[in-house]
Write an enzyme that holds these catalytic residues in place. Sequence first.
Site, PDB file in Angstrom:
ATOM      1  N   ASN A 307     -23.090  -1.506  39.976  1.00  0.00           N
ATOM      2  CA  ASN A 307     -24.463  -1.377  39.481  1.00  0.00           C
ATOM      3  C   ASN A 307     -24.519  -1.802  38.006  1.00  0.00           C
ATOM      4  OD1 ASN A 307     -27.159  -0.817  39.354  1.00  0.00           O
ATOM      5  ND2 ASN A 307     -26.975   1.333  39.951  1.00  0.00           N
ATOM      6  N   HIS A 338     -28.910  11.460  37.738  1.00  0.00           N
ATOM      7  CA  HIS A 338     -28.917  11.366  39.197  1.00  0.00           C
ATOM      8  C   HIS A 338     -29.480  12.620  39.869  1.00  0.00           C
ATOM      9  CE1 HIS A 338     -26.269   7.838  38.748  1.00  0.00           C
ATOM     10  NE2 HIS A 338     -26.622   7.549  39.973  1.00  0.00           N
TER      11      HIS A 338
END
Length: 435
Positions: A307, A338
Amino acid sequence: MDWLQLFFLQPVSLYQGAAFPFALLFNYLCITDSFSTHARYLFLLVGGSALAVAAMGSFAVLVFTPALCAVVLICLLGPRDVHRWTFLFQMSWQTLCHLGLHYTEYYLQEAPSTRFYITLSSLMLLTQRVTSLSLDICEGKAEAASGGIRSKSSLYEHLCKALPYFSYLLFFPALLGGPLCSFQRFQARVQGPSSLYPRHSFWALTWRGLQILGLECLKVVMRWVVSTGAGLTDCRQLQCIFVMWSSAGLFKLTYYSHWILDDSLLHAAGFGPESDQSPGEKGYIPDADIWTLETTHKISLFTRKWNQSTARWLRRLIFQQGRTWPLMQTFVFSAWWHGLHPGQVFGFLCWAVMLEADYLIHTRVNLFIRSWPMWLLYRTLTWAHTQLIIAYIMLAVEVRSLSALWLLCNSYNSVFPTVYCILLFLLVKRKHKFN
């Protein structure tokens, strides 16, 4: 295990696919110069708002509200204060939404709506754009809008000044996924002519489509392997290693396919690498570098390539700002960003420790390896160990329940991070003794 919640990415992919015609239309209108600059901003903003309502339903308010508040703060605050306050507000809002998910999952014991998962994912991407924009303003890379609302300009002029910020935060090619596009590149793309020629775009999108097709075929095979085999609840001894590896492989294939689709949408709208013309701006970096991720024998390289735009954003936002333990600060913030699920906290802290061990191990070993056969053996063993550690971390991050996390930690799979922990302890002790 309830790790199948990951596949909320499937409806996201459907919405991303539905946005493709509008992305191509936007790019075509830019090529033919049929749009004024304000019309381009409005097209991207209206498209993003419509996509948000279609994908999130009433939960879209949770995305529109922080976007509006961020623009107001950008227009009210000076360059020195804008980053601090926008960061605090955005992370506070996102944390409250994640706490709502915790309440639903752990207290009410109910499965949250898929639309709510999509909303949280979009909020996380919005946080990236808000903080990236505020950092650009703070560092002088983007024009500050402070004082715009307090000036004596008309309402129309105020809205025109705020329109680029609204459009950037909600533009539809990046609303549900995709590499982080800086405000500089976004503004240069909207205000300048298109540099993406139809023929080049056709072949680039065709190649990405073939990649997605191949990944989806591999996903079908891997899903069959996972569904027909044992799970962590009933695996035995070394069989648990294969269960972990195959489950993590399914996760990775899902992410790779989704990232390439997101990248294709940005490319179709003209925000891909060919449109990067800003002097001094870092080049466009797609999130998926599959070859490097699957062949590297270093956790540090995997971390930088996994990512990629998010890794670069975390480095700029946290790592480069931290004075003490910047690596640990970065992974703690990543767990916060997250959602702070138990598996995420454990997984990201484990990742930080593994990364520290990786640096010391490879630095030390490279001083002693001289022959080519020994280097090949070392590379093969460290590649396998790296892939298994990454699989362990990935499963820890993705599992929701504490019981599933305990099953993972209590299996043979914990041997792999434990080996690196022991080596880290020995190398740090030896380093202190040498000093």
